[in-house]
Each structure stands twice: as structure tokens, then as C-alpha cells.
Design an enzyme around this catalytic site. Structure first.
Site, mmCIF file in Angstrom:
data_model
loop_
_atom_site.group_PDB
_atom_site.id
_atom_site.type_symbol
_atom_site.label_atom_id
_atom_site.label_comp_id
_atom_site.label_asym_id
_atom_site.label_seq_id
_atom_site.Cartn_x
_atom_site.Cartn_y
_atom_site.Cartn_z
ATOM 1 N N CYS B 118 1.888 -1.398 6.171
ATOM 2 C CA CYS B 118 1.106 -0.226 5.783
ATOM 3 C C CYS B 118 -0.330 -0.573 6.148
ATOM 4 O O CYS B 118 -0.954 -1.412 5.498
ATOM 5 C CB CYS B 118 1.225 0.062 4.296
ATOM 6 S SG CYS B 118 0.046 1.307 3.734
ATOM 7 N N CYS B 121 -3.126 1.015 3.387
ATOM 8 C CA CYS B 121 -3.244 0.414 2.048
ATOM 9 C C CYS B 121 -2.221 -0.722 2.010
ATOM 10 O O CYS B 121 -2.370 -1.651 2.786
ATOM 11 C CB CYS B 121 -3.104 1.438 0.935
ATOM 12 S SG CYS B 121 -1.848 2.691 1.145
ATOM 13 N N SER B 122 -1.245 -0.638 1.162
ATOM 14 C CA SER B 122 -0.230 -1.694 1.165
ATOM 15 C C SER B 122 1.095 -1.137 0.678
ATOM 16 O O SER B 122 1.807 -1.782 -0.079
ATOM 17 C CB SER B 122 -0.658 -2.856 0.271
ATOM 18 O OG SER B 122 -1.898 -3.356 0.677
ATOM 19 N N CYS B 123 1.437 0.070 1.131
ATOM 20 C CA CYS B 123 2.685 0.708 0.693
ATOM 21 C C CYS B 123 3.857 -0.230 0.953
ATOM 22 O O CYS B 123 3.938 -0.860 2.011
ATOM 23 C CB CYS B 123 2.902 2.007 1.453
ATOM 24 S SG CYS B 123 1.643 3.235 1.086
#
Lengths: 107, 216, 99
Positions: B118, B121-123
């Protein structure tokens, strides 16, 4: 057109080796995750993950390097909860003092 | 850190939300976290029980859940079809709640290898696999894996044959992705539990590949 | 529910623009052309949800594949791969149209 790339939008940027670090999530980090899961759930719908992200992005260019992951999260969650009138700055300030005092007493 | 910190058997902190950091000063953001959760409880927005229960859910969620699904998919072609359609529905067959966000599995084959990232962000499919590792959230991984995935995979010790098509999935929207790895050679006789044991978190992100036991 | 404007296998271009605010279309694909892999459903516009709009409009979401060589033509050979990104319809235009 000039590319106004914001700090979180990093795909394709130059960067060094991937440092394969990890740590077991600390309790307070799980609490941050818990707060978001609860306030965004179907029962409450107080804020969305989109609002979380917007709040993180609006922390400014330094936030990605100065704050760690869950620090950015709680900063954004708190700001959203204040904007929505769920908590006030005054309540937060007083509660943080209380939390810090009781922490210091236990130490 | 004190040596009893991770012993949850006989040591119950007086407050469920306290960090496991009783002998270190509280940071500004830790203080904010505790203050917010207490305010939300006082205002009956959330309950202390809900907070405790969610901590337990987070603690109970780990890559082992995903590994079970992968091992079943390797053993049962019909289940694999269902897994590829919806990871959440397939997990429900195991009584596992994979969370409110739809998760999709990307199947590795002899010709295609998938990697998940991601960049914005950091999905991550955290409701199924647990919280992501730090490196997954790092600037280096998020920046580089879309541009030079082979170089990044090499840092994880993964060398793909040159004729394998590499596909990087950037989770920018309403789906979360995991990789259904390729079942390695030399695992024909193994049962589902033994198969699940070779499926690591990193295999399901796509930076490594499962290896048959004893093939290191 | 509106009909999807693009079809699977169609070539699409990601709009090259930089509006301020919360955006879920990464910079590295803006202005680039890709191929629709899948129509992934309809979801509320994150650019509205991010500002507390619970009535955010529904948009069709596409999974669009980009070739490494198109994204980074200056890269040395050796990295041949595809990147698939989930993109909402308001960020896409037909590949033939000039941006």
C-alpha cells in the site's frame, strides 16, 4: 505540470534498502487500533478510515519522519474526535494530566 | 522492561488499556491514547468491555489464520475457487471473521508471482493476518516495491526465475489483498497442518515463497 | 447505480492533475495509461468520505494494470513487471483523449 507529491504518497520514490525490522505490537498501539476499529464500526460510524488518513496526511511533511505509525494514528483520531464534538480540547488536556499524574505515582 | 511483562497468566494490570511499559515514562502520544480511550468510556461512546474484547481479537489474529486457508486451498480445488472469490467468505467456513473490509487472494502460479503493498498508507488484511510488520509500513518498502520489486524481493532472499511475470498490487481503495502462494514441490504427502506450517506471513505478502520442509 | 464508463480490457489514462486535499490515486500513475483488469464494484468516494461526508457519492472502482516500462521508461532493463492499482472512475479518462 509540477508534481505536488505529498509526503505519504511515496510509490516509486528513491529509498534505501528495506530494513526488515518488526516488533511485537505494544499494548498502547493495540489500544490505538482498538479505538479506530470501535469508533468506525457499524454500530457507531463516528469516523471513517478515510478521515483517519486525511488527518494523518494533514499532520504535515515532518510527521512521517518525526512520529511513528501509531503516534500518527492517535494524533489523527484525536483531532477527528475533537472536530466532531465527541471530546473537547479541554477534556483531553485535563484527562492527559490525570493519566500522567497517576502514571508518575505508580512508577 | 520487566521480566513479567508478557506473562498474562497471573498478572492483570489494574487497567486494561495500560501499555506494557510500567517502568518507563509515558510518552506524549501514549498519554493521549490512554486519555482518549478513558474519555470515550466515560462518555459511553465505547465500553471498557468492548476495548478488552477488541484487544483479545487483535491478540488472536495472526498469519496462522491465513496459512490455514492457504493449506486448505492447496488441498481442495473447490475451496480454492471459493477463496479466490472471497477470502472473507472462505474464512467464514473456518468460523473466522475476516473483518468488515473485503479481502481478495491473488494466486501465484508457475508463471505469475504477486506482491502486495500500500504505497499511500499501509493497508493490509489485518483482520485476518494480524497487524503488519514494521517493514511493510516503511518508506523503503512502500517506495521501492512498485518500481523495483525484483530488487526488493532479492533483499528478502527471493530470486524469481526471469520468465515469471511479477505483478505488484497497490491496495489504494476498498479491498485488501493477500497472496495465495504456489504450493512448493516436495510437499505431496503433507497434510493440511503440515502445509500450513510452511506458509508464513511474508509468503502471503509475496516477498518470499513457501519452502518444502527440509529444503532450506 | 450508474453504469461503468469503462470496460474490462479497455485502455484508460489516469488524469494528470494535483487538486489539494485527500486523494487515493497515487502520483506515480498519474498521466499514465493502463488497462482495465476488472470492474471491482461501486464504493463511496473516499475524497468525500475523508471530510466527514457520509452521503459521499458512489463511484465505480476499477483495477487498472500499468506496465513498468510505461511508468519508468528511464529504468535500466531487468525490471519487467506490472503494477495493478485500484482507481475510482473520477480519476480515469479514455486513453485516446489528450490530457
Amino acid at each position: 505540470m509540477a508534481n505536488q507529491r505529498r509526503p505519504h504518497d511515496m510509490g516509486g520514490a528513491e529509498a534505501g534498502p528495506v530494513e526488515q525490522t518488526e516488533h511485537a505490537p505494544e499494548s498502547w498501539e493495540k489500544t490505538v487500533d482498538t479505538i479506530l476499529r470501535l469508533v468506525s464500526d457499524k454500530k457507531r460510524r463516528i469516523m471513517t478510515v478515510d478521515e483517519l488518513r486525511r488527518g494523518i496526511e494533514d499532520l504535515g511533511p515532518g510527521a512521517y519522519d518525526e512520529l511513528n505509525y501509531y503516534e500518527r494514528w492517535i494524533a489523527s483520531i484525536t483531532s477527528n474526535l475533537i472536530a466532531k464534538g465527541v471530546i473537547t480540547v479541554e477534556e483531553l488536556g485535563a484527562k492527559m494530566e490525570e493519566v500522567e499524574k497517576s502514571w508518575a505515582e505508580k512508577a | 522492561m520487566s521480566d513479567h511483562t508478557h506473562d498474562h497468566g497471573d498478572h492483570h494490570p489494574p487497567h486494561p488499556m495500560q501499555p506494557d511499559l510500567e517502568d518507563t515514562p509515558l510518552t506524549y502520544h501514549q498519554s493521549m491514547t490512554l486519555a482518549v480511550v478513558e474519555l470515550l468510556i466515560e462518555k459511553n461512546v465505547i465500553s471498557a468491555d468492548e476495548v478488552r474484547a477488541m484487544h483479545e481479537v487483535i491478540d488472536a489474529t495472526s498469519p496462522a489464520l491465513g496459512a490455514k486457508l492457504v493449506a486448505r486451498a492447496w488441498s481442495d480445488a473447490e475451496f480454492k475457487k471459493r477463496l479466490l472469490k472471497s477470502v472473507n467468505d472462505a474464512a467464514a467456513e473456518f468460523g473466522v471473521d475476516a473483518g468488515p473490509v473485503p479481502i481478495r487472494a491473488m494466486e501465484n502460479t508457475t508463471g505469475v508471482h504477486n506482491v502486495i503493498v500500500c504505497t499511500l498508507c499501509s493497508c493490509y488484511p489485518k483482520y485476518l493476518l494480524g497487524l503488519p510488520p514494521d517493514w511493510y509500513k516503511s518508506r523503503a518498502y512502500r517506495s521501492r516495491v512498485v518500481r523495483e520489486p525484483r530488487a526488493v524481493l532479492a533483499e528478502f532472499g527471493t530470486q524469481l526465475p526471469g520468465d515469471v511475470d511479477l505483478v505488484v498490487h497497490d491496495s489504494t481503495a476498498d479491498f485488501r489483498y493477500m497472496v495465495l502462494p504456489l504450493r512448493p514441490a516436495g510437499t505431496d504427502g503433507l497434510g493440511e497442518e503440515e502445509l500450513a506450517a510452511i506458509v508464513t506471513r511474508d509468503c502471503m505478502i509475496g516477498v518470499t515463497c513457501p519452502k518444502a520442509p527440509g529444503s532450506e | 447505480m450508474s453504469q461503468p464508463q469503462f470496460q474490462t480490457s479497455e485502455r484508460v489514462r489516469v488524469r494528470q492533475w494535483e487538486p489539494p486535499g485527500h486523494i487515493r490515486t497515487p502520483s506515480f500513475i498519474r498521466g499514465h495509461t493502463g488497462i482495465v483488469q476488472q470492474i471491482a464494484g461501486q464504493f463511496r468516494n473516499p475524497e468525500e468520505l475523508a471530510y466527514g461526508r457520509k452521503d459521499a457519492r458512489l463511484l465505480t472502482l476499477y483495477r487498472v494494470a500499468f506496465a513498468h516500462d510505461d511508468l519508468w521508461p528511464e529504468s535500466p532493463p531487468g525490471e519487467q513487471h506490472a503494477v495493478i492499482v485500484d482507481i475510482y472512475e473520477n480519476w480515469l479518462e479514455p486513453a485516446e483523449r489528450k490530457s
